[in-house]
Design a protein around this motif. Structure first.
Motif, mmCIF file in Angstrom:
data_model
loop_
_atom_site.group_PDB
_atom_site.id
_atom_site.type_symbol
_atom_site.label_atom_id
_atom_site.label_comp_id
_atom_site.label_asym_id
_atom_site.label_seq_id
_atom_site.Cartn_x
_atom_site.Cartn_y
_atom_site.Cartn_z
ATOM 1 N N LEU A 65 0.843 -1.204 0.000
ATOM 2 C CA LEU A 65 0.000 0.000 0.000
ATOM 3 C C LEU A 65 0.878 1.253 0.000
ATOM 4 C CD1 LEU A 65 -2.881 -0.831 2.520
ATOM 5 C CD2 LEU A 65 -3.065 -0.529 0.040
ATOM 6 N N PRO A 66 0.429 2.316 -0.659
ATOM 7 C CA PRO A 66 1.227 3.548 -0.699
ATOM 8 C C PRO A 66 1.303 4.204 0.675
ATOM 9 C CG PRO A 66 -0.944 3.926 -1.647
ATOM 10 C CD PRO A 66 -0.853 2.451 -1.401
ATOM 11 N N THR A 67 2.342 5.021 0.883
ATOM 12 C CA THR A 67 2.491 5.753 2.147
ATOM 13 C C THR A 67 1.539 6.937 2.222
ATOM 14 O OG1 THR A 67 4.275 7.073 1.183
ATOM 15 C CG2 THR A 67 4.904 5.088 2.407
ATOM 16 N N ALA A 68 0.945 7.294 1.102
ATOM 17 C CA ALA A 68 -0.055 8.371 1.075
ATOM 18 C C ALA A 68 -1.030 8.090 -0.060
ATOM 19 C CB ALA A 68 0.597 9.726 0.879
ATOM 20 N N ILE A 69 -2.271 8.450 0.159
ATOM 21 C CA ILE A 69 -3.283 8.385 -0.897
ATOM 22 C C ILE A 69 -3.638 9.813 -1.239
ATOM 23 C CG2 ILE A 69 -5.619 7.660 -1.499
ATOM 24 C CD1 ILE A 69 -5.291 5.297 0.362
ATOM 25 N N ARG A 70 -3.203 10.213 -2.441
ATOM 26 C CA ARG A 70 -3.265 11.620 -2.810
ATOM 27 C C ARG A 70 -2.560 12.430 -1.728
ATOM 28 N NH1 ARG A 70 -9.322 12.604 -4.942
ATOM 29 N NH2 ARG A 70 -8.439 14.618 -5.536
ATOM 30 N N GLN A 126 -2.688 -5.977 8.829
ATOM 31 C CA GLN A 126 -3.921 -6.173 8.079
ATOM 32 C C GLN A 126 -4.765 -4.899 7.972
ATOM 33 O OE1 GLN A 126 -5.048 -9.024 11.356
ATOM 34 N NE2 GLN A 126 -7.124 -8.353 10.845
ATOM 35 N N ASN A 127 -4.370 -3.844 8.666
ATOM 36 C CA ASN A 127 -5.116 -2.590 8.661
ATOM 37 C C ASN A 127 -4.216 -1.418 8.283
ATOM 38 O OD1 ASN A 127 -7.553 -3.750 9.606
ATOM 39 N ND2 ASN A 127 -6.818 -3.650 11.725
ATOM 40 N N ALA A 128 -4.827 -0.397 7.674
ATOM 41 C CA ALA A 128 -4.117 0.843 7.361
ATOM 42 C C ALA A 128 -5.108 1.993 7.446
ATOM 43 C CB ALA A 128 -3.498 0.781 5.964
ATOM 44 N N ALA A 129 -4.586 3.185 7.696
ATOM 45 C CA ALA A 129 -5.442 4.377 7.791
ATOM 46 C C ALA A 129 -4.702 5.560 7.190
ATOM 47 C CB ALA A 129 -5.812 4.658 9.245
ATOM 48 N N TYR A 130 -5.494 6.472 6.627
ATOM 49 C CA TYR A 130 -4.927 7.649 5.967
ATOM 50 C C TYR A 130 -5.750 8.886 6.313
ATOM 51 C CZ TYR A 130 -2.591 4.210 2.930
ATOM 52 O OH TYR A 130 -1.835 3.155 2.454
ATOM 53 N N PRO A 157 -6.457 4.296 -6.290
ATOM 54 C CA PRO A 157 -5.085 3.826 -6.082
ATOM 55 C C PRO A 157 -5.011 2.563 -5.234
ATOM 56 C CG PRO A 157 -5.512 5.810 -4.789
ATOM 57 C CD PRO A 157 -6.668 5.632 -5.703
ATOM 58 N N ILE A 158 -5.980 2.367 -4.326
ATOM 59 C CA ILE A 158 -6.010 1.140 -3.526
ATOM 60 C C ILE A 158 -6.354 -0.050 -4.417
ATOM 61 C CG2 ILE A 158 -7.112 -0.008 -1.557
ATOM 62 C CD1 ILE A 158 -7.658 2.811 -0.417
#
Length: 207
Positions: free
Chosen positions: A97-102, A115-119, A186-187
């Motif tokens: 997964l990218p370190t940033a989404i937009r 198993q989890n990520a948050a932005y 992007p995800i």
């Protein structure tokens, strides 16, 4: 009879003589005061201006396209136990997964970073390994970058869950960010590269 000579009386000692010197001194003092007062006030004003803090610039209202200070507080997320295969799949996904989404930077999570990520703030979340939803034949499905998503609109966010992968992935996009599909794009690319397609895929997932 001798004449008594009269001593001349100094003009300044005469009662009726004008006191020119005193008036001159007072006039000079008044003029000096009149000149000095504005100068003193100007100096004081300049000194106050230098000591006063600069007025802060107006802060623009936050929006999805405006950079803003972001909380670094861990986002609360559940981390249910996963079977061996989903756990391996989810670790592979999270590592890609990218370190940033937009403009939304990644934030820590309270549980299950494998198993989890948050932005961003409010948090856009990605949860891998959950339960895949039951999809009826006439359900509206959305295909984004070769990944099929089932969407549910909630009061605060849009929930999107994959229905064509061997391990399900759920993304929650707060309504604050507007159209959810633009954020899941992007995800989707990472999901397509990291998780194998399920067979057969729901009929509504065809492009």
């Amino acid at each position: 009879m001798d004449k008594i000579s009269e001593s001349p009386v100094a003009e300044a000692d005469r009662p009726d003589a004008p006191k020119a010197t005193g008036r001159t001194n007072r006039s000079a003092a008044l003029i000096a005061t009149a000149v000095a007062l504005p100068v003193t006030l100007l100096v004081a004003a300049l000194a106050f201006a230098n000591l006063a803090p600069d007025t802060p610039a107006a802060t623009p209202d936050p929006s999805p396209t405006t950079p803003q200070a972001q909380s670094t507080t861990p986002v609360e997320m559940a981390a249910p136990a996963l079977a061996e295969r989903p756990a391996i799949v989810c670790r592979a996904l999270l590592s890609q997964l990218p370190t940033a989404i937009r403009e939304l930077a990644q934030r820590p999570v309270t549980a299950g970073p494998e198993q989890n990520a948050a932005y961003g703030d409010p948090a856009l979340t990605v949860a891998c390994g959950g339960t895949e939803p039951e999809v009826a034949p006439d359900e509206h499905l959305v295909l984004v970058n070769s990944v099929c998503w089932y969407t549910v609109e909630g009061p605060d966010d849009t929930q999107l869950t994959t229905v064509d992968r061997e391990t399900a992935v759920t993304v929650r996009v707060p309504h604050f960010y507007g159209e959810a599909l633009q954020w899941v794009s992007p995800i989707s690319r990472t999901v397509a590269e990291s998780i194998r397609s399920a067979t057969p895929a729901p009929s509504g997932c065809t492009s």
